[in-house]
Motif scaffolding. Structure first.
Motif, PDB file in Angstrom:
ATOM      1  N   ASP A  10       0.684  -1.155  -0.111  1.00 50.95           N
ATOM      2  CA  ASP A  10      -0.026   0.039  -0.060  1.00 50.95           C
ATOM      3  C   ASP A  10       0.774   1.163  -0.169  1.00 50.95           C
ATOM      4  O   ASP A  10       0.699   2.194   1.060  1.00 50.95           O
ATOM      5  CB  ASP A  10      -1.129   0.066   1.245  1.00 50.95           C
ATOM      6  CG  ASP A  10      -1.870  -1.148   1.202  1.00 50.95           C
ATOM      7  OD1 ASP A  10      -2.830  -1.123   0.174  1.00 50.95           O
ATOM      8  OD2 ASP A  10      -1.552  -2.109   2.087  1.00 50.95           O
ATOM      9  N   HIS A  12       0.731   3.497  -2.714  1.00 54.29           N
ATOM     10  CA  HIS A  12      -0.072   4.451  -3.155  1.00 54.29           C
ATOM     11  C   HIS A  12       0.610   5.682  -3.831  1.00 54.29           C
ATOM     12  O   HIS A  12       0.282   6.819  -3.565  1.00 54.29           O
ATOM     13  CB  HIS A  12      -1.168   5.053  -2.148  1.00 54.29           C
ATOM     14  CG  HIS A  12      -2.270   3.877  -1.674  1.00 54.29           C
ATOM     15  ND1 HIS A  12      -3.399   3.660  -2.678  1.00 54.29           N
ATOM     16  CD2 HIS A  12      -2.277   2.796  -0.719  1.00 54.29           C
ATOM     17  CE1 HIS A  12      -3.877   2.822  -2.075  1.00 54.29           C
ATOM     18  NE2 HIS A  12      -3.541   2.206  -0.808  1.00 54.29           N
ATOM     19  N   HIS A 175     -12.208  -1.464   5.430  1.00 57.26           N
ATOM     20  CA  HIS A 175     -11.629  -1.900   4.260  1.00 57.26           C
ATOM     21  C   HIS A 175     -12.591  -2.676   3.291  1.00 57.26           C
ATOM     22  O   HIS A 175     -12.986  -3.458   3.746  1.00 57.26           O
ATOM     23  CB  HIS A 175     -10.115  -2.546   4.415  1.00 57.26           C
ATOM     24  CG  HIS A 175      -9.464  -1.830   5.328  1.00 57.26           C
ATOM     25  ND1 HIS A 175      -9.072  -1.683   6.643  1.00 57.26           N
ATOM     26  CD2 HIS A 175      -8.126  -1.139   4.923  1.00 57.26           C
ATOM     27  CE1 HIS A 175      -8.329  -0.904   7.067  1.00 57.26           C
ATOM     28  NE2 HIS A 175      -7.798  -0.624   5.939  1.00 57.26           N
ATOM     29  N   HIS A 200      -4.613  -1.028   5.900  1.00 59.66           N
ATOM     30  CA  HIS A 200      -3.600  -0.073   6.107  1.00 59.66           C
ATOM     31  C   HIS A 200      -3.097   0.022   7.491  1.00 59.66           C
ATOM     32  O   HIS A 200      -2.281   1.001   7.687  1.00 59.66           O
ATOM     33  CB  HIS A 200      -4.080   1.269   5.442  1.00 59.66           C
ATOM     34  CG  HIS A 200      -4.318   1.349   4.224  1.00 59.66           C
ATOM     35  ND1 HIS A 200      -4.438   2.604   3.695  1.00 59.66           N
ATOM     36  CD2 HIS A 200      -4.339   0.466   3.144  1.00 59.66           C
ATOM     37  CE1 HIS A 200      -4.556   2.662   2.083  1.00 59.66           C
ATOM     38  NE2 HIS A 200      -4.414   1.137   2.016  1.00 59.66           N
ATOM     39  N   THR A 201      -3.452  -0.822   8.488  1.00 58.45           N
ATOM     40  CA  THR A 201      -3.086  -0.846  10.016  1.00 58.45           C
ATOM     41  C   THR A 201      -2.177  -2.001  10.085  1.00 58.45           C
ATOM     42  O   THR A 201      -2.668  -2.980   9.743  1.00 58.45           O
ATOM     43  CB  THR A 201      -4.229  -0.635  10.825  1.00 58.45           C
ATOM     44  OG1 THR A 201      -4.856   0.531  10.588  1.00 58.45           O
ATOM     45  CG2 THR A 201      -3.439  -0.569  12.089  1.00 58.45           C
ATOM     46  N   TYR A 213       0.212  -8.037   7.858  1.00 56.94           N
ATOM     47  CA  TYR A 213      -0.114  -6.551   7.369  1.00 56.94           C
ATOM     48  C   TYR A 213       1.027  -5.778   7.724  1.00 56.94           C
ATOM     49  O   TYR A 213       1.017  -5.373   9.147  1.00 56.94           O
ATOM     50  CB  TYR A 213      -1.553  -6.269   7.500  1.00 56.94           C
ATOM     51  CG  TYR A 213      -2.444  -6.919   6.924  1.00 56.94           C
ATOM     52  CD1 TYR A 213      -2.585  -6.679   5.621  1.00 56.94           C
ATOM     53  CD2 TYR A 213      -3.513  -7.692   7.585  1.00 56.94           C
ATOM     54  CE1 TYR A 213      -3.913  -7.296   4.840  1.00 56.94           C
ATOM     55  CE2 TYR A 213      -4.506  -8.518   6.929  1.00 56.94           C
ATOM     56  CZ  TYR A 213      -4.616  -8.200   5.683  1.00 56.94           C
ATOM     57  OH  TYR A 213      -5.721  -8.649   4.975  1.00 56.94           O
ATOM     58  N   GLY A 215       0.782  -2.649   6.889  1.00 56.05           N
ATOM     59  CA  GLY A 215       0.179  -1.312   6.931  1.00 56.05           C
ATOM     60  C   GLY A 215       0.575  -0.564   5.704  1.00 56.05           C
ATOM     61  O   GLY A 215       1.670  -0.779   4.988  1.00 56.05           O
ATOM     62  N   SER A 216       0.080   0.692   5.578  1.00 55.63           N
ATOM     63  CA  SER A 216       0.425   1.658   4.734  1.00 55.63           C
ATOM     64  C   SER A 216       1.810   2.180   4.796  1.00 55.63           C
ATOM     65  O   SER A 216       2.307   2.369   6.012  1.00 55.63           O
ATOM     66  CB  SER A 216      -0.550   2.615   4.464  1.00 55.63           C
ATOM     67  OG  SER A 216      -0.935   3.320   5.692  1.00 55.63           O
ATOM     68  N   ARG A 220      -2.153   8.453   4.571  1.00 55.88           N
ATOM     69  CA  ARG A 220      -2.713   9.338   3.591  1.00 55.88           C
ATOM     70  C   ARG A 220      -3.494  10.429   4.195  1.00 55.88           C
ATOM     71  O   ARG A 220      -4.158  11.282   3.121  1.00 55.88           O
ATOM     72  CB  ARG A 220      -3.473   8.419   2.556  1.00 55.88           C
ATOM     73  CG  ARG A 220      -2.467   7.564   1.958  1.00 55.88           C
ATOM     74  CD  ARG A 220      -3.327   6.036   1.129  1.00 55.88           C
ATOM     75  NE  ARG A 220      -4.038   6.622   0.123  1.00 55.88           N
ATOM     76  CZ  ARG A 220      -5.370   6.258  -0.561  1.00 55.88           C
ATOM     77  NH1 ARG A 220      -5.887   5.213   0.153  1.00 55.88           N
ATOM     78  NH2 ARG A 220      -5.806   6.707  -1.451  1.00 55.88           N
ATOM     79  N   GLU A 224      -5.205   7.557   9.265  1.00 55.54           N
ATOM     80  CA  GLU A 224      -4.051   6.696   9.215  1.00 55.54           C
ATOM     81  C   GLU A 224      -3.281   7.507  10.038  1.00 55.54           C
ATOM     82  O   GLU A 224      -2.229   8.024   9.555  1.00 55.54           O
ATOM     83  CB  GLU A 224      -3.693   6.360   7.709  1.00 55.54           C
ATOM     84  CG  GLU A 224      -4.799   5.911   6.851  1.00 55.54           C
ATOM     85  CD  GLU A 224      -4.266   5.485   5.724  1.00 55.54           C
ATOM     86  OE1 GLU A 224      -3.230   5.451   5.243  1.00 55.54           O
ATOM     87  OE2 GLU A 224      -5.048   4.859   4.798  1.00 55.54           O
ATOM     88  N   ARG A 228       4.188   4.686  10.378  1.00 58.26           N
ATOM     89  CA  ARG A 228       3.748   4.133   9.045  1.00 58.26           C
ATOM     90  C   ARG A 228       5.004   3.690   8.516  1.00 58.26           C
ATOM     91  O   ARG A 228       6.057   4.097   8.699  1.00 58.26           O
ATOM     92  CB  ARG A 228       2.969   4.866   8.188  1.00 58.26           C
ATOM     93  CG  ARG A 228       1.574   5.293   8.741  1.00 58.26           C
ATOM     94  CD  ARG A 228       0.402   4.315   8.680  1.00 58.26           C
ATOM     95  NE  ARG A 228      -0.448   4.529   9.539  1.00 58.26           N
ATOM     96  CZ  ARG A 228      -1.726   3.801   9.556  1.00 58.26           C
ATOM     97  NH1 ARG A 228      -1.981   2.947   8.494  1.00 58.26           N
ATOM     98  NH2 ARG A 228      -2.700   4.448  10.355  1.00 58.26           N
TER      99      ARG A 228
END
Length: 258
Positions: A10, A12, A175, A200-201, A213, A215-216, A220, A224, A228
């Motif tokens: 992620d 992005h 999500h 994203h977490t 995961y 996370g991002s 963003r 969030e 990160r």
């Protein structure tokens, strides 16, 4: 044989800054630059720590047809990883499905983007010996409702098997329920590590085998918050796995006292 790799998701790249209209223009420009700075931090860490490879679990771009700037900045990072002898494995998610793959034709040889037709198994050799295999599949369209996790199955003699997938595992709120799966679905594959994206977490949903995961890479918007980044994953000779979180965000979103 020991192994070290980076697991991120992620990114992005090209994401617009959200909820910042009241901020000065100079600050807004820095927010737009933040995802690229976070990716540059990931690349620098990979080179400095001499990782064996980098896993990117979907939503590399914020949209299927990314801007020229987003493509250039991705290519710059990938090229630097290639110069350092670091392979990159990518599965594509709902923001960057394969049908928006115009940039893929020019990717260097050390970068592998997984097919959207079937799960692929890519062996990884180190010092001439089979060290691991990475299994993955990409999204064909932005909205995948099929359970892709049940397509995975360990079928090789690799010491370490890793799954790369963009999925909502366990129906996590907040999500979209794309490529929905459960922890049980992932465990049946027989892998040692699941490198997930979409949520994203960061969270570790299971240990031994690990389902993770990261996370991002960069927050963003105000929802969030906090640190990160990505994980540096170390696999020892005895297959013991250790995760080290590395913050990459150019800035943090935080809610102050009211």
């Amino acid at each position: 044989m020991s192994l070290r790799f980076i697991h991120a998701a992620d990114l992005h790249l090209g994401s617009p800054a959200r909820g910042v209209r009241s901020l000065p223009e100079s600050v807004r420009k820095r927010l737009l630059e933040a995802p690229y700075r976070a990716f540059a931090m990931l690349v620098q860490t990979a080179v400095t720590e001499q990782v064996d490879f980098v896993l990117l679990a979907g939503d590399i771009f914020d949209q299927a047809n990314p801007s020229i700037k987003a493509r250039v900045r991705l290519m710059e990072g990938l090229s630097r990883l290639g110069e350092a002898g670091i392979n990159v494995f990518i599965c594509l998610g709902n923001h960057d499905p394969r049908r928006g793959e115009g940039f893929l034709s020019s990717l260097p040889q050390h970068v592998h983007v997984f097919s959207d037709h079937q799960v692929e198994r890519i062996p990884f050799y180190k010092e001439g010996k089979l060290c691991a295999a990475i299994y993955g599949i990409s999204y064909a369209t932005p909205q995948v409702t099929e359970n892709l996790a049940i397509k995975f199955k360990r079928d090789g003699e690799e010491p370490v098997a890793i799954g790369l997938l963009h999925t909502n595992c366990g129906g996590i709120d907040g999500h979209d329920h794309y490529a929905p799966s459960t922890v049980g679905d992932l465990l049946q594959a027989g892998f040692d590590y699941w490198a997930l994206g979409h949520v994203h977490t960061r969270q570790v949903m299971h240990q031994y085998p690990f389902i993770v995961y990261p996370g991002s890479l960069q927050g963003r918007h105000i929802n969030e918050q906090g640190a990160r980044g990505f994980y540096v994953v170390e696999v020892a000779d005895n297959k013991t796995i250790r995760l080290h979180f590395k913050e990459a965000a150019f800035f943090r979103w935080e809610t102050g006292p009211m």
